[in-house]
Enzyme design. Structure first.
Site, PDB file in Angstrom:
ATOM      1  N   GLY A   1     -38.857 -17.979   2.703  1.00 19.76           N
ATOM      2  CA  GLY A   1     -39.132 -19.478   2.589  1.00 19.76           C
ATOM      3  C   GLY A   1     -38.298 -20.388   3.326  1.00 19.76           C
ATOM      4  O   GLY A   1     -38.689 -21.519   4.055  1.00 19.76           O
TER       5      GLY A   1
ATOM      6  N   ASP B   1     -24.008  -3.933   5.704  1.00 21.87           N
ATOM      7  CA  ASP B   1     -25.247  -4.560   4.883  1.00 21.87           C
ATOM      8  C   ASP B   1     -25.794  -3.344   3.979  1.00 21.87           C
ATOM      9  O   ASP B   1     -25.170  -2.157   3.747  1.00 21.87           O
ATOM     10  CB  ASP B   1     -26.297  -4.697   5.805  1.00 21.87           C
TER      11      ASP B   1
END
Length: 503
Positions: A194, A284
């Site tokens: 978003g 990660d």
């Protein structure tokens, strides 16, 4: 008990699920090494009270087990999460009720929504201390450097709040941030999130994007931010539904954004479209170092507010098990009713932690017609935004225990002909951190139909599966103690007997 980070820490401590560490520890590598060992052992949450170079304590591994994730969501067991998912399913894609019972159920959910509306706090704890401009020095905060090859210290559990420049609808997400200077950080995010849409819209309008980072919030709010929602629904509302009461929000000091009033810290800043920095390399979730991103959006902070004596809540990524994997297991249960509503033939689904909690999915269906397994796999990929990045979807019959790897492997090897039952979709948008893809951000998906085949999927008569005689099985159950085997529990299997190294 307050619904904030401090209330959750108190709850864990009362249950013997928190360990305070007073010895001096270094946020550079040492804290992460200690916490990682606790994670692998299913150990308690940790609160480091004496952190080198910073006056603030560090909390980590608070959600390092599924049990503690459930506690963060005011629940005692994972089974309760599916009930929450049923509520969310009604809101996610509401349908007119056909029965009185359905109308009553919808009415209860709508009443929960009314109770879940956020409220405003005009004297919030997060504004007890206010620093602006040159007073800000992010280097004094106990951010972690987790792996020796990390470029710098990172923030991993901060809520990033932005607002759509056109509709003014806020978005709340959790993204990794990397320290760049005393008042700047870069952000690492995926193009479908978003906040990235908000930045693109701001760039089109020639505007800066306002950004607030809330640190040390109620873990329940973090879970709500990690839940995939329709674009026009608020994460604050869902957090209220999770918790049973509305989230206390407050207006930022310098921005037209709202943040949780009980946050330990809040950073207020802006992103100027086109202004970037080098982000990474950093460890990660894939279990590797992510490469350096030369064009990561740069956030400039001009205001920092915090509670008196704030606690810094953090976690870190890497090969499972990690805290994010435990959170994903809980979310898996919440997603299930939402997924069933979108794809009715799905009985259950499972995202194995070892598959990074989203790279592989196992789906069980009640197969009724040829080609149904392929249809279910295709529908799964489009059902929720995060499933876009699922590489492998394995579809099995409903009698297969999808959480038992032995059962799933048996289904694959006994029911799959690779030429017929494996299909590949090339050139899909993909996770740029996945090094297995030939091109960054573009990869393929594989579906595996491991269901029993029906005509015209095959012309062969399928063999009857082997099963014990039910009467004899019942007899043996009744006589188990008589055999002198009462100390051996029925159904209990030692995985080491079958070649699995469980150490």
């Amino acid at each position: 008990m307050p619904r904030d980070l401090r209330g959750f820490i108190k709850q864990l401590e009362e249950r013997g699920q928190l360990r305070r560490i007073s010895a001096l520890v270094d946020p550079d590598l040492e804290i992460a090494e200690i916490a990682n060992r606790m994670l692998r052992r299913g150990g308690p949450g940790l609160l480091f009270e004496n952190v080198k170079g910073s006056p603030y304590p560090v909390a980590v591994n608070l959600m390092g087990t599924v049990q503690r994730v459930c506690l963060a969501m005011n629940m005692e067991a994972p089974d309760e999460l599916e009930g929450l998912g049923k509520k969310l399913a009604l809101l996610y894609q509401p349908r007119p009720p056909k029965k009185i019972s359905q109308a009553i159920e919808l009415g209860k959910v709508l009443f929960d929504v009314l109770k879940a509306k956020p409220s405003n706090d005009f004297f919030p704890p997060c504004h007890q201390i206010v620093l602006k401009d040159d007073e800000i020095d992010l280097t004094t905060l106990p951010f972690l450097r987790v792996y020796p090859g990390d470029a710098d210290k990172v923030v991993t559990l901060g809520l990033m709040i932005t607002k759509d420049p056109e509709t003014k609808v806020p978005n709340v997400g959790v993204y990794r941030l990397q320290l760049q200077s005393k008042n700047t950080m870069t952000v690492q995010w995926l193009s479908v999130r978003g906040a990235t849409r908000h930045l693109r819209k701001a760039a089109e309008r020639g505007e800066k994007l306002d950004v607030a980072i809330a640190l040390g919030v109620d873990p329940l709010v973090i879970m709500a931010a990690a839940t995939p929602l329709p674009i026009d629904l608020s994460e604050w509302l869902f957090a209220g539904i999770y918790g049973g009461t509305g989230v206390h929000l407050t207006q930022c000091k310098t921005l037209d954004l709202e943040v949780p009033a009980d946050s330990e810290m809040v950073f207020e800043g802006t992103i100027t479209p086109g202004e970037t920095g080098v982000d990474g390399p950093a460890g990660d979730h894939m279990g590797y170092y992510g490469g350096a991103n030369q064009n990561a959006p740069l956030i400039r902070f001009h205001c920092l507010t915090h509670r008196k004596h704030p606690i810094y809540l953090t976690t870190f990524s890497g090969r499972p098990p990690k805290e994010d994997a435990m959170m994903a297991i809980a979310l898996n249960r919440i997603y299930t009713p939402i997924l069933r509503q979108q794809v009715p033939e799905i009985i259950d689904f499972f995202l194995p932690m070892e598959a990074l909690s989203y790279k592989a999915a196992v789906i069980s269906i009640d197969k009724a017609y040829p080609g149904q397994a392929r249809r279910a796999a295709l529908a799964f990929w489009s059902a929720l935004p995060q499933f876009t990045y699922t590489k492998f979807v394995i579809v099995v019959d409903q009698d297969i225990n999808i959480r038992d790897p032995r059962s799933v492997v048996w289904a694959i090897t006994s029911k799959v002909d690779p030429a017929r039952d494996v299909f590949i979709l090339p050139d899909n948008p993909f996770d740029s951190l996945d090094f297995a893809t030939e091109k960054p951000g573009l990869g393929s998906r594989m579906g595996i139909d491991a269901t029993t085949k029906v005509y015209p999927e095959t012309d062969r008569v399928w063999g009857e599966p082997l099963r014990s005689d039910p009467d004899m099985a019942s007899l043996v159950d009744r006589r188990w103690a008589e055999y002198g085997l009462a100390d051996l529990k029925l159904g209990e299997v030692d995985p080491n007997l079958f070649g699995y190294d469980m150490k």
